[in-house]
Write a protein that holds these residues in place. Sequence first.
Motif, PDB file in Angstrom:
ATOM      1  N   UNK A 110       0.828  -1.211   0.000  1.00 42.41           N
ATOM      2  CA  UNK A 110       0.000   0.000   0.000  1.00 42.41           C
ATOM      3  C   UNK A 110       0.858   1.254   0.000  1.00 42.41           C
ATOM      4  N   UNK A 111       1.946   1.236   0.782  1.00 38.59           N
ATOM      5  CA  UNK A 111       2.827   2.404   0.806  1.00 38.59           C
ATOM      6  C   UNK A 111       3.489   2.626  -0.546  1.00 38.59           C
ATOM      7  N   UNK A 112       3.916   1.552  -1.204  1.00 37.53           N
ATOM      8  CA  UNK A 112       4.515   1.698  -2.533  1.00 37.53           C
ATOM      9  C   UNK A 112       3.503   2.220  -3.540  1.00 37.53           C
ATOM     10  N   UNK A 113       2.256   1.743  -3.431  1.00 35.81           N
ATOM     11  CA  UNK A 113       1.222   2.225  -4.339  1.00 35.81           C
ATOM     12  C   UNK A 113       0.966   3.716  -4.141  1.00 35.81           C
ATOM     13  N   UNK A 114       0.918   4.155  -2.881  1.00 32.01           N
ATOM     14  CA  UNK A 114       0.702   5.577  -2.619  1.00 32.01           C
ATOM     15  C   UNK A 114       1.890   6.415  -3.079  1.00 32.01           C
ATOM     16  N   UNK A 115       3.111   5.867  -2.943  1.00 28.11           N
ATOM     17  CA  UNK A 115       4.282   6.606  -3.401  1.00 28.11           C
ATOM     18  C   UNK A 115       4.269   6.769  -4.923  1.00 28.11           C
ATOM     19  N   UNK A 116       3.939   5.702  -5.638  1.00 29.29           N
ATOM     20  CA  UNK A 116       3.846   5.807  -7.098  1.00 29.29           C
ATOM     21  C   UNK A 116       2.723   6.757  -7.505  1.00 29.29           C
ATOM     22  N   UNK A 117       1.635   6.707  -6.771  1.00 30.23           N
ATOM     23  CA  UNK A 117       0.509   7.598  -7.084  1.00 30.23           C
ATOM     24  C   UNK A 117       0.898   9.053  -6.852  1.00 30.23           C
ATOM     25  N   UNK A 118       1.680   9.323  -5.797  1.00 30.63           N
ATOM     26  CA  UNK A 118       2.090  10.704  -5.544  1.00 30.63           C
ATOM     27  C   UNK A 118       2.999  11.224  -6.655  1.00 30.63           C
ATOM     28  N   UNK A 119       3.881  10.398  -7.177  1.00 31.02           N
ATOM     29  CA  UNK A 119       4.704  10.818  -8.315  1.00 31.02           C
ATOM     30  C   UNK A 119       3.855  11.148  -9.524  1.00 31.02           C
ATOM     31  N   UNK A 120       2.831  10.310  -9.786  1.00 28.06           N
ATOM     32  CA  UNK A 120       1.942  10.587 -10.918  1.00 28.06           C
ATOM     33  C   UNK A 120       1.144  11.867 -10.687  1.00 28.06           C
ATOM     34  N   UNK A 121       0.726  12.106  -9.444  1.00 30.92           N
ATOM     35  CA  UNK A 121      -0.041  13.315  -9.138  1.00 30.92           C
ATOM     36  C   UNK A 121       0.796  14.568  -9.382  1.00 30.92           C
ATOM     37  N   UNK A 122       2.058  14.560  -8.928  1.00 29.67           N
ATOM     38  CA  UNK A 122       2.930  15.716  -9.144  1.00 29.67           C
ATOM     39  C   UNK A 122       3.188  15.939 -10.636  1.00 29.67           C
ATOM     40  N   UNK A 123       3.385  14.865 -11.373  1.00 28.36           N
ATOM     41  CA  UNK A 123       3.612  14.995 -12.814  1.00 28.36           C
ATOM     42  C   UNK A 123       2.366  15.519 -13.508  1.00 28.36           C
ATOM     43  N   UNK A 124       1.196  15.033 -13.087  1.00 24.56           N
ATOM     44  CA  UNK A 124      -0.054  15.495 -13.683  1.00 24.56           C
ATOM     45  C   UNK A 124      -0.320  16.958 -13.344  1.00 24.56           C
ATOM     46  N   UNK A 125       0.021  17.373 -12.135  1.00 27.78           N
ATOM     47  CA  UNK A 125      -0.157  18.768 -11.753  1.00 27.78           C
ATOM     48  C   UNK A 125       0.722  19.686 -12.596  1.00 27.78           C
ATOM     49  N   UNK A 126       1.957  19.279 -12.863  1.00 30.14           N
ATOM     50  CA  UNK A 126       2.849  20.106 -13.673  1.00 30.14           C
ATOM     51  C   UNK A 126       2.303  20.264 -15.091  1.00 30.14           C
ATOM     52  N   UNK A 127       1.787  19.182 -15.664  1.00 33.38           N
ATOM     53  CA  UNK A 127       1.225  19.284 -17.011  1.00 33.38           C
ATOM     54  C   UNK A 127      -0.056  20.114 -17.022  1.00 33.38           C
ATOM     55  N   UNK A 128      -0.894  19.961 -15.993  1.00 30.95           N
ATOM     56  CA  UNK A 128      -2.117  20.761 -15.918  1.00 30.95           C
ATOM     57  C   UNK A 128      -1.797  22.241 -15.732  1.00 30.95           C
ATOM     58  N   UNK A 129      -0.794  22.538 -14.896  1.00 38.74           N
ATOM     59  CA  UNK A 129      -0.394  23.934 -14.706  1.00 38.74           C
ATOM     60  C   UNK A 129       0.173  24.533 -15.990  1.00 38.74           C
ATOM     61  N   UNK A 130       0.909  23.739 -16.751  1.00 38.12           N
ATOM     62  CA  UNK A 130       1.435  24.228 -18.033  1.00 38.12           C
ATOM     63  C   UNK A 130       0.296  24.555 -18.994  1.00 38.12           C
TER      64      UNK A 130
END
Length: 339
Positions: A110-130
Amino acid sequence: MKRPVARPINTANPASDTSRTPRAFLPDQVTIDQKSFEPPPDDTVANLPIKTMGWLGRLAWTTGTILVSFGLSLMADRLIRDLFARYEWLGWVGVVVLALFALALILLALREFLALRRLRVLDRLRRTATQALANNNLHEAQHVLGNLQNIYALRPDLAAARKDVDDHARHLFDGNELIDLAERGLMSPLDRKAKALTAASARRVALVTAVSPRALVDIMFVIYESIRLAGAIAALYGARPGFFGFWRLTGAILAHLAVTGGLVLTDGIVEQLVGQGLAAKLSARLGEGVVNGLMTVRVGIAAIRVVRPLPFNTQPQPVVRDFLPELTNLNPDKTRPAR
């Protein structure tokens, strides 16, 4: 008798009376020669998405995990049966230990899944902000700001910054201004800390390289510091990568370095070092330390550009030349004389 001197009758200056018509240049006729220590930052490179595993890789990992799980389950079943056959109480102890082990594995997964999800969230936020900056979209900007506030909600070091951003965000109705406010308020203090971490890591690498007796020690320490620096910068921006998340982050950093020129030093840096007479002042080992420190700086800059949840718009992007004084200053603790 004086020699006659001819003087002009008309004293007016024709050049001063004649006004020069202003000249203008079209934008396509003007070329700017920009020279720097490295290529200018490219937003398309900085906003590269973190690549995910393809369907073939997912199939291999899934089937391999299932086979390993079957094998471990059969081994655990045989072990528990043998324990019950020997002593009943020992079998129950084995059941409890196995249950605790399974619970720990579930929590780790579960911790690994949340860590991978957080990386995807940060990447998605950067693209949305762009996209919000390109389209001046207020709705997307509000979505980005809300997600950033949720990510940094438990950060006491950003409490004052979050409050200041909230106070000013309610008075803004422009998407670009909202993204710029979030970058100035939330990203600026994190950028300063990330640069400080990168500079400190580069100094440690330079020092160890200067005093280490073997080149293998230099290589191992550079790798260790690079891994440590990437993890620290990711945790600073809110990624908190686990084991698999860290490997994905490492792949993204290496891909970014490959696109932006890798760890190769440009001619500008070499000319700067030689031009300051550094080779005449320092030994060969200290020169190698500076070079290894600059390589660590490149890793830190790549980690910042990969993990940062907002693109660089109002804040300057970190470049290698910003860290040169940290590595070339012989007396970093000496106070400057007053002017």
